[in-house]
Design a protein around this motif. Sequence first.
Motif, short mmCIF file in Angstrom:
data_model
loop_
_atom_site.label_atom_id
_atom_site.label_comp_id
_atom_site.label_asym_id
_atom_site.label_seq_id
_atom_site.Cartn_x
_atom_site.Cartn_y
_atom_site.Cartn_z
N GLY A 50 49.13 40.28 29.02
CA GLY A 50 48.25 40.09 29.60
C GLY A 50 47.96 42.04 30.76
N HIS A 51 49.54 42.85 30.72
CA HIS A 51 49.76 43.63 32.03
C HIS A 51 48.79 45.04 31.94
CE1 HIS A 51 54.58 42.48 32.62
NE2 HIS A 51 53.48 40.91 32.14
N ASP A 52 48.50 45.15 29.84
CA ASP A 52 47.46 46.01 30.19
C ASP A 52 45.69 45.80 30.87
OD1 ASP A 52 46.17 43.79 28.67
OD2 ASP A 52 46.09 44.55 27.03
N THR A 53 45.80 44.53 31.30
CA THR A 53 44.52 44.12 32.35
C THR A 53 44.73 44.14 33.47
OG1 THR A 53 44.97 41.71 32.14
CG2 THR A 53 43.98 41.80 30.35
N HIS A 54 46.09 43.72 33.56
CA HIS A 54 47.04 43.93 35.52
C HIS A 54 46.33 45.47 35.39
CE1 HIS A 54 49.56 40.42 34.58
NE2 HIS A 54 48.08 40.10 33.96
N THR A 55 46.94 46.13 34.29
CA THR A 55 46.84 48.23 34.68
C THR A 55 45.28 48.60 35.01
OG1 THR A 55 48.71 48.43 33.95
CG2 THR A 55 48.01 50.71 33.94
N ALA A 56 44.55 47.93 34.32
CA ALA A 56 43.42 48.48 34.18
C ALA A 56 41.93 48.26 35.38
CB ALA A 56 42.51 48.55 33.25
N MET A 57 42.92 46.74 35.46
CA MET A 57 42.16 46.51 37.30
C MET A 57 42.80 47.55 38.79
SD MET A 57 42.90 41.40 36.67
CE MET A 57 42.56 40.92 35.11
N LEU A 58 43.63 47.12 38.66
CA LEU A 58 44.66 47.97 39.95
C LEU A 58 44.09 49.52 39.87
CD1 LEU A 58 45.71 47.97 42.14
CD2 LEU A 58 48.20 48.49 41.00
N PHE B 200 47.76 36.39 22.28
CA PHE B 200 47.52 36.25 23.81
C PHE B 200 46.45 36.98 23.10
CE2 PHE B 200 46.88 37.65 27.94
CZ PHE B 200 47.21 36.26 28.28
N TYR B 201 45.22 36.94 24.13
CA TYR B 201 43.90 37.82 24.14
C TYR B 201 43.51 37.47 25.77
CZ TYR B 201 40.72 33.88 24.04
OH TYR B 201 40.35 32.19 24.60
N ALA B 202 42.28 37.99 26.35
CA ALA B 202 41.91 37.97 27.46
C ALA B 202 40.56 38.54 27.64
CB ALA B 202 42.74 38.39 28.82
N ASP B 203 39.60 37.76 28.07
CA ASP B 203 38.59 38.73 27.23
C ASP B 203 37.76 39.52 28.53
OD1 ASP B 203 35.33 38.39 28.26
OD2 ASP B 203 35.41 36.99 26.92
N ASP B 204 37.61 40.60 28.60
CA ASP B 204 36.91 41.69 29.24
C ASP B 204 36.16 41.46 30.45
OD1 ASP B 204 37.82 43.55 27.54
OD2 ASP B 204 36.19 43.67 26.33
N LEU C 179 44.82 34.57 37.45
CA LEU C 179 43.26 34.89 37.63
C LEU C 179 42.95 34.75 35.51
CD1 LEU C 179 40.52 36.03 37.72
CD2 LEU C 179 41.38 38.13 37.41
N GLY C 180 42.19 33.71 35.61
CA GLY C 180 41.96 33.09 34.38
C GLY C 180 40.70 33.82 33.66
N GLY C 181 41.11 34.27 31.89
CA GLY C 181 40.79 35.11 30.98
C GLY C 181 40.41 34.97 29.69
N GLN C 182 40.64 34.00 29.45
CA GLN C 182 40.47 33.01 28.34
C GLN C 182 38.97 32.00 28.06
OE1 GLN C 182 43.55 31.89 26.33
NE2 GLN C 182 44.93 33.44 27.08
N HIS C 183 38.52 32.03 26.68
CA HIS C 183 37.80 31.18 26.58
C HIS C 183 37.90 29.55 26.10
CE1 HIS C 183 36.04 34.69 24.30
NE2 HIS C 183 35.90 34.42 25.33
N THR C 184 38.02 29.12 27.64
CA THR C 184 38.61 27.78 28.09
C THR C 184 37.82 27.22 28.84
OG1 THR C 184 40.06 28.34 29.12
CG2 THR C 184 41.25 28.49 27.19
N ARG C 185 38.26 25.16 28.62
CA ARG C 185 37.63 25.11 30.05
C ARG C 185 38.68 23.60 30.45
NH1 ARG C 185 35.53 20.04 28.00
NH2 ARG C 185 35.18 19.82 25.90
N PHE C 186 38.58 23.60 31.49
CA PHE C 186 38.82 21.69 31.67
C PHE C 186 38.16 20.79 31.23
CE2 PHE C 186 41.32 24.71 35.00
CZ PHE C 186 41.49 24.86 34.78
N ASP C 187 39.46 19.48 30.41
CA ASP C 187 38.57 18.93 30.07
C ASP C 187 38.59 17.32 31.16
OD1 ASP C 187 41.29 16.89 29.82
OD2 ASP C 187 41.42 17.72 27.92
N GLU C 188 37.59 16.00 31.51
CA GLU C 188 37.90 15.38 32.12
C GLU C 188 39.09 14.69 33.03
OE1 GLU C 188 37.00 13.29 28.05
OE2 GLU C 188 36.50 15.35 28.91
#
Length: 347
Positions: A41-49, A322-326, A291-300
């Motif tokens: 996910g370092h590509d997302t870090h670079t884009a964010m900064l 590995f992937y990160a949602d835009d 920072l969360g970036g995937q299509h997940t959720r916490f169950d009960e």
Amino acid sequence: MALRADIDALPVAETADVAFKSTRVDEDYPGGPFPVAHACGHDTHTAMLMGAASVLAEMRDDIPGTVMFIFQPAEEGPPLGEEFGADAMVKAGVFQNLKPGAVFGMHVAFFPVNHIGYAIGVQNGASEVITIDIEGKQTHGSMPFMGLDPLPVLAAINDGFAQIYRQIDTNTAMTISIGKIDTVGRSNIIGQRIVATGTVRAISDAVMDDINMRLQRVVENAARMHGLTATLKIDQHVPAVVNQPEWLERFVPTAERVAGKDKVFKMEPTMGYDDVSVFMNAVGGGIYFILGGQHTRFDENGNLVAAEEGGPGPVPNHNPGFYADDAVLKTGVRLHAYSALDYLTGT
């Protein structure tokens, strides 16, 4: 205030089904050729900064202070023996002319999109690379008595490492992993030498020092028991990332303002390292968020699961898929920018 992003990649063959999937192969990296992918996910870090830098630059006249943008290479580590990452930048004088009062760092992970996690105290453990060099005497496999086999020494060392877990407080997080073994020979040759490399992780620098003493003792005595010699070399030490309570008091409200209170949560420490700790230690502190970036959720039960049945679900960092949602990019830009502004304005 300094904002930091890591900008390097990994030797992973990317399998995520995206249009920008990396197909590059590095022919020159030692031990290669290796595939290259931003599987952490370092590509997302670079884009964010970059995004935060653009936003803050447009309002520089309204900012009561200075924001420093650090784009750091080699967070994942270089070939052994080379200086790298944050430590190399500090030694080269990154803070010589401009020393910030705090360093902000974050990392995307497989939490639900736009959720922000933080640990109180140790966030990421300390890390190091170990190299074990065992010298034997080569001989034919049919005449082992004519040589000295280094393989049983490595087996004894590995068994000894397993015993270290029993010698450290059971409430103390640590790992010792041998990931690579190199030797020369064939099926009917007992080789002259074995070199094994691995990683050690610990919840704190003090625990790491204790482990290192025990590693050294195991390596030397295991070799001596078999009449051989072995050396242990420790490289690329990275100190633990620590979120001090006073820094959390300053920055958690900012995270809650960016993502919403319901999406900011306390988490347990992780053994994944990040050498942003070197920057934080050099200036006296700062904060680190996940920072969360995937299509997940916490169950009960608090476990991470796919957000929808049949979805990709949690895919950990360093995994080929590995992937990160835009959608996380906008949140990351806001988290960088607001952290800097709130710190400098005292909000």
